[in-house]
Structure formats: structure tokens, C-alpha cells
Design a protein around this motif. Structure first.
Motif, PDB file in Angstrom:
ATOM      1  N   LEU A   1      42.438 -67.421  20.262  1.00  0.00           N
ATOM      2  CA  LEU A   1      42.702 -67.405  18.706  1.00  0.00           C
ATOM      3  C   LEU A   1      44.036 -66.696  18.231  1.00  0.00           C
ATOM      4  CD1 LEU A   1      40.821 -68.612  16.571  1.00  0.00           C
ATOM      5  CD2 LEU A   1      40.058 -66.455  16.187  1.00  0.00           C
TER       6      LEU A   1
ATOM      7  N   ASN B   1      46.307 -69.550  19.006  1.00  0.00           N
ATOM      8  CA  ASN B   1      46.112 -70.773  18.167  1.00  0.00           C
ATOM      9  C   ASN B   1      45.166 -70.397  16.883  1.00  0.00           C
ATOM     10  OD1 ASN B   1      46.004 -73.127  17.251  1.00  0.00           O
ATOM     11  ND2 ASN B   1      45.151 -73.959  18.952  1.00  0.00           N
ATOM     12  N   PRO B   2      45.751 -69.621  16.045  1.00  0.00           N
ATOM     13  CA  PRO B   2      44.996 -68.910  14.887  1.00  0.00           C
ATOM     14  C   PRO B   2      44.154 -69.786  14.142  1.00  0.00           C
ATOM     15  CG  PRO B   2      47.432 -68.268  14.577  1.00  0.00           C
ATOM     16  CD  PRO B   2      47.151 -69.251  15.995  1.00  0.00           C
ATOM     17  N   LYS B   3      44.631 -71.139  14.018  1.00  0.00           N
ATOM     18  CA  LYS B   3      44.025 -72.046  13.079  1.00  0.00           C
ATOM     19  C   LYS B   3      42.920 -72.814  13.629  1.00  0.00           C
ATOM     20  CE  LYS B   3      48.027 -72.418  10.238  1.00  0.00           C
ATOM     21  NZ  LYS B   3      49.130 -73.002   9.302  1.00  0.00           N
ATOM     22  N   ASN B   4      42.594 -72.602  14.813  1.00  0.00           N
ATOM     23  CA  ASN B   4      41.683 -73.446  15.550  1.00  0.00           C
ATOM     24  C   ASN B   4      40.295 -72.931  15.285  1.00  0.00           C
ATOM     25  OD1 ASN B   4      39.619 -74.561  17.492  1.00  0.00           O
ATOM     26  ND2 ASN B   4      41.280 -74.486  19.212  1.00  0.00           N
ATOM     27  N   SER B   5      39.565 -73.889  14.245  1.00  0.00           N
ATOM     28  CA  SER B   5      38.346 -73.474  13.572  1.00  0.00           C
ATOM     29  C   SER B   5      37.243 -73.528  14.643  1.00  0.00           C
ATOM     30  CB  SER B   5      37.951 -74.481  12.467  1.00  0.00           C
ATOM     31  OG  SER B   5      38.055 -75.730  12.914  1.00  0.00           O
TER      32      SER B   5
ATOM     33  N   ARG C   1      37.270 -70.073  16.188  1.00  0.00           N
ATOM     34  CA  ARG C   1      37.027 -69.188  15.366  1.00  0.00           C
ATOM     35  C   ARG C   1      35.228 -69.200  15.184  1.00  0.00           C
ATOM     36  NH1 ARG C   1      39.248 -70.817  10.606  1.00  0.00           N
ATOM     37  NH2 ARG C   1      41.130 -70.561  11.647  1.00  0.00           N
TER      38      ARG C   1
END
Length: 75
Positions: free
Chosen positions: A54, A57-61, A64
Motif C-alpha cells: 500500500l 501503491n496507495p490507491k489500490n483499493s 486496502r
């Protein structure tokens, strides 16, 4: 055959860990390792790998959601 499933998963975990020694930043290996740990209900370890992924790649739902599942299950 059921008894061999955990053993096969343990073998996959070792293989992923060895691969990470060679390419420590490989997100696919980390993801596969995290998912394998999750199937074995090793939530704390899986959460650590999901956190690393994460960060990169913080936008990977999906990641998450998987991390949230681990943390919720751990309490």
C-alpha cells in the motif's frame, strides 16, 4: 489430501520469502505472499506485507480492503 494443503501453503510461503531475498521490492511477490498468509489466517504477517504494498501503491483499493480485513480480524 486436506492435510497436504497447509504443507503446500507453507512451501509457497518459503518460496515467496526466498524470492523476496532476491528482489525485495517486487510487489507481485509480496502480494502473493500476503494472500497465502491470509489463507492460513496469519493475519498479522499478511497485514505487514499489505502495508508495504500500500505504501508503494496507495490507491489500490483491493490491497486496502485486504489490509482492513486482516486488521478487523485481529481485533
Amino acid at each position: 489430501s486436506r492435510a497436504s494443503v497447509p504443507q503446500a501453503s507453507q512451501s509457497r510461503i518459503k518460496n515467496f520469502q526466498l524470492a523476496l531475498l532476491l528482489v525485495p521490492k517486487d510487489l507481485d511477490i509480496q502480494y502473493n505472499l500476503a494472500n497465502t498468509l491470509l489463507t492460513l489466517e496469519r493475519f498479522e504477517e499478511a497485514a505487514g506485507y499489505y502495508r508495504r504494498i500500500l505504501r508503494a501503491n496507495p490507491k489500490n483499493s483491493d490491497i486496502r480492503d485486504a489490509l482492513c480485513h486482516c486488521l478487523t480480524t485481529m481485533g
